[in-house]
Design a protein around this motif. Structure first.
Motif, mmCIF file in Angstrom:
data_model
loop_
_atom_site.group_PDB
_atom_site.id
_atom_site.type_symbol
_atom_site.label_atom_id
_atom_site.label_comp_id
_atom_site.label_asym_id
_atom_site.label_seq_id
_atom_site.Cartn_x
_atom_site.Cartn_y
_atom_site.Cartn_z
ATOM 1 N N UNK A 1 -86.930 19.746 67.178
ATOM 2 C CA UNK A 1 -88.003 20.044 66.281
ATOM 3 C C UNK A 1 -87.583 19.469 65.017
ATOM 4 N N UNK A 2 -88.725 19.213 64.292
ATOM 5 C CA UNK A 2 -88.637 18.730 63.139
ATOM 6 C C UNK A 2 -90.111 19.465 62.415
ATOM 7 N N UNK A 3 -89.801 19.662 60.767
ATOM 8 C CA UNK A 3 -90.854 20.384 60.305
ATOM 9 C C UNK A 3 -91.378 19.690 59.000
ATOM 10 N N UNK A 4 -92.735 20.225 58.533
ATOM 11 C CA UNK A 4 -93.096 19.566 57.214
ATOM 12 C C UNK A 4 -92.339 20.482 56.040
ATOM 13 N N UNK A 5 -91.851 21.590 56.421
ATOM 14 C CA UNK A 5 -91.350 22.377 55.224
ATOM 15 C C UNK A 5 -90.300 23.609 55.632
ATOM 16 N N UNK A 6 -89.555 24.075 55.035
ATOM 17 C CA UNK A 6 -88.534 25.108 55.380
ATOM 18 C C UNK A 6 -89.085 26.477 55.746
ATOM 19 N N UNK B 1 -89.803 25.884 59.341
ATOM 20 C CA UNK B 1 -88.676 25.737 60.071
ATOM 21 C C UNK B 1 -88.049 27.208 60.385
ATOM 22 N N UNK C 1 -82.626 21.841 66.548
ATOM 23 C CA UNK C 1 -82.481 21.421 65.100
ATOM 24 C C UNK C 1 -81.491 20.719 64.601
ATOM 25 N N UNK D 1 -97.733 14.591 60.317
ATOM 26 C CA UNK D 1 -96.896 15.582 59.335
ATOM 27 C C UNK D 1 -96.737 15.038 58.213
ATOM 28 N N UNK E 1 -98.700 16.880 55.280
ATOM 29 C CA UNK E 1 -98.224 17.232 54.136
ATOM 30 C C UNK E 1 -98.606 17.176 52.735
#
Lengths: 261, 261, 261, 261
Positions: free
Chosen positions: B141-146, B149, B159, B175, B179
């Motif tokens: 998994x990867x995310x735009x922001x914490x 997450x 992760x 993404x 963002x």
């Protein structure tokens, strides 16, 4: 995103800033030098450039968040009249080599941007690929004009007297296009074997830039990386020697003469 | 056709829909997952995206009629307050890898389009190429922001804590560009060897997405395809073993020493 | 820089000038011819063309100053009614061969520019690649129309009667696009082996152009370069002969039959 | 020339003309068929399409005059109510395969143009690459829609019942983009080995088109070329057989075991 775009987080109050470029290229020399300068001066990030001409991907950072590839602008306000204000650009990438039009577009946008802050002088930094290196890497200098060349004649740089060659990418284009806009600039390239992260060349280039800017820059962190670079270089040279010895043909047998591909 | 264009057949009444992407890529993982989700939810097609950046060809369908390559948008209205409305995009193709500018253009148009329906959240799905696989494929998994997450920390995903790498194509760009437009999103990539139609990885990714969406999704059809995938994998591994044995050098003869290319 | 641009330093007063093109190409024939003509006539530079379609680099000159790659326009005013005014273009480069659209854009801008000065006639110069050369290189001629072909029928050129082939780049496009704008022109290509700086072919082409322009042009400097060309040619032919002899298989030994790759 | 452009020499008075395409492609099948149709009908040229997306060169014709690469439009007015008016396009080239965007641009301009004359029906012609051929080449048909497929069900064509594949270039795009504009069309592809000028396949395709148009077309000239094609095919097959025999390994000598690359 049809054109490269710059997101501005803050409008720094700078006067006649020198625009310094250190983007990824040969040996990552320019980027290492810029990163170190930004770190030592504690320069502040104030803008980001994104481009549809960069690779169509995001980078996954250590914390698993993602970002498009981008260039970043930092500023530093000089503390006194002996020093100039600075705008420094570094980043993840340049436009890929197959897209000349994209290179011109991004550099044009960069110059449009820094012109708004009154920029008239440019310093670009990068690596200069050489087949072999003895001792300390030299720093080659190239200029927009003869007046600028004269101004920097005392610097410990090499100015080639034969036909020079070409400077590909932002380090060259910023000077070439900047020149058409009435700007003046100099490009400092550190000799590098090219295939490693070359902190020795970065240190050589940054030392020259420090003289130009009349700044004392603590090179310790770069020195650390420079030592690592030397070790990697030694190992690579050992590997190359070993590979060479394997390729030397063996003495012919009495029965058969054998060649090796 | 100078720009990518979207033909809209129906304007769905959706509120704050999550935009889910599953386009062709590594192992066709994203596309398989999206196709299955659309099938199980009986999502309804409401728009098509065509682009002069796609390959200049038409696909001939089983009934001998032809169509340009395209991406398709489907919508699903949630039945209650516990579930979110969805817009799902899948299709024949992404922009070819040599055209970065085209990738940015198509993804930009996609985001312009889904923004009209109030989209603020994005989920992208795809494959993550690995050299070998043991057991069940993990989902990265990867995310735009914490914040995002943190929201998903209970999911059975991996992760990575080291430098991640890059996510190429729509799964990453949606993404990255989203963002910049204030959207939030997550990308789920299933481990895949990459060269087969990987229904096992698609199932792994879709299971995670089902948890995020709080949906029960019947995976039978994907299970069927997953079994086929395992059989193909076994056969490929046997073939590779056979090829390797042919390459092992034979014991040297007394008369001649022979090497094999 | 989004489009090719021309910087004009002076607006020459020329009447119905012939536009002569000699840009880098096969054997640098066109460029050598144009450079020599400019030198002998003492033609004056009056404009520069820059393009985001050229390579994204700057050239470092002998004095260490840098310039973007560019094309340069020179003019020459005829001294009497027996001669025509001239505009001559030469330069560092053409658009790279992978960018057809760029070629059309640059040539279009060139024609827009020279049309402002009343240009209706065009002469393009270049090299024509042949596998081997005996004696003096011939000059091939091609025309926009039959009227122009008739006008030049006394020239010592070769006009091929079989299917001709293609002329790639500015030497061809200037005629092809010029023709659509009502202009007339001729292209002179000197036979050349292609891989050397071919001053012999340049001299052959320029001699024909001198006849067309009814000018006496001192070819001494080109002669000097032509002699250098002949020497290089001889050396290359010796090298090729040596390489060929090494490849001839040796007589078979009694013990073994050996083939060479 | 920033966009593809069409020069119109005459505005034909045609009513609801069928637009027939035969541009260079596999085996030159489409072009041969279109050329022959134009010749037999004595169709009249009325427009030319030029494009900055075509190769940046001019073609030198037999009479030594030059032209940019182009496509040409011809029209034929039907003599009675039993036949339809026709617009036929053929030419030197299509856009190179590396430029998808260019293909869409040119085909878009073509459709804009023929729409002005009331075109609603399209027939495209080309070759279909097969590894080997027995007997007469079959003609494969593909359609914009099922209604059109139904209309042509009596034609001696092959309609594949399995997953068809793709049709690359104008023959496919004209149908794909035309379909989005409400047009209807059919594509006829003749089986061809692909590497020769295939007049046999052209004849097969044109025979089907003649049936569709309810025209009697004298195939003599194409027959001539078809015989030449057969002879070339026989020679090629002999050459291939000879090459294969040279590659068969020889019986091993007693002294040495020899492998061949």
């Amino acid at each position: 995103m049809k054109e490269s775009m710059i997101i501005v987080y803050e409008k720094p109050e700078v006067y006649d800033p020198i625009f310094i470029e250190g983007l990824p290229g040969i040996g990552l020399v320019g980027k290492l030098a810029a990163d170190h300068l930004i770190q030592e001066l504690k320069a502040k990030k104030f803008a980001e450039l994104y481009s549809p001409r960069f690779m169509h991907q995001v980078i996954v950072k250590k914390d698993s968040t993602v970002d498009l590839m981008r260039n970043e602008f930092y500023y530093w306000k000089s503390p006194d009249k002996e020093h100039r204000d600075l705008i420094i650009v570094t980043g993840d990438t340049q436009v890929p080599p197959t897209d000349s039009y994209g290179h011109f577009e991004v550099v044009g946008k960069m110059l449009d941007f820094v012109e708004q802050f009154g920029t008239r002088d440019i310093i670009t930094m990068g690596g200069y690929q050489v087949p072999e290196l003895d001792g300390e890497p030299k720093v080659l200098a190239s200029f927009t004009d003869l007046e600028t060349k004269e101004k920097y004649k005392e610097l410990p740089v090499v100015i080639r007297e034969d036909e020079g060659g070409a400077i590909v990418g932002a380090a060259g284009l910023l000077l070439g296009i900047g020149k058409l806009r009435g700007m003046k600039g100099v490009c400092f390239l550190g000799e590098s074997l090219g295939y490693i992260v070359d902190a020795k060349a970065a240190k050589a280039v940054l030392s020259v830039v420090a003289k130009v800017l009349n700044l004392e820059i603590d090179m310790s962190a770069l020195d650390e990386r420079a030592k690592e670079t030397e070790e990697i270089l030694k190992k690579v040279q050992e590997m190359q020697r070993a590979m060479f010895e394997q390729q030397v043909p063996q003495a012919p047998h009495e029965e058969e003469d054998r060649g090796y591909l």
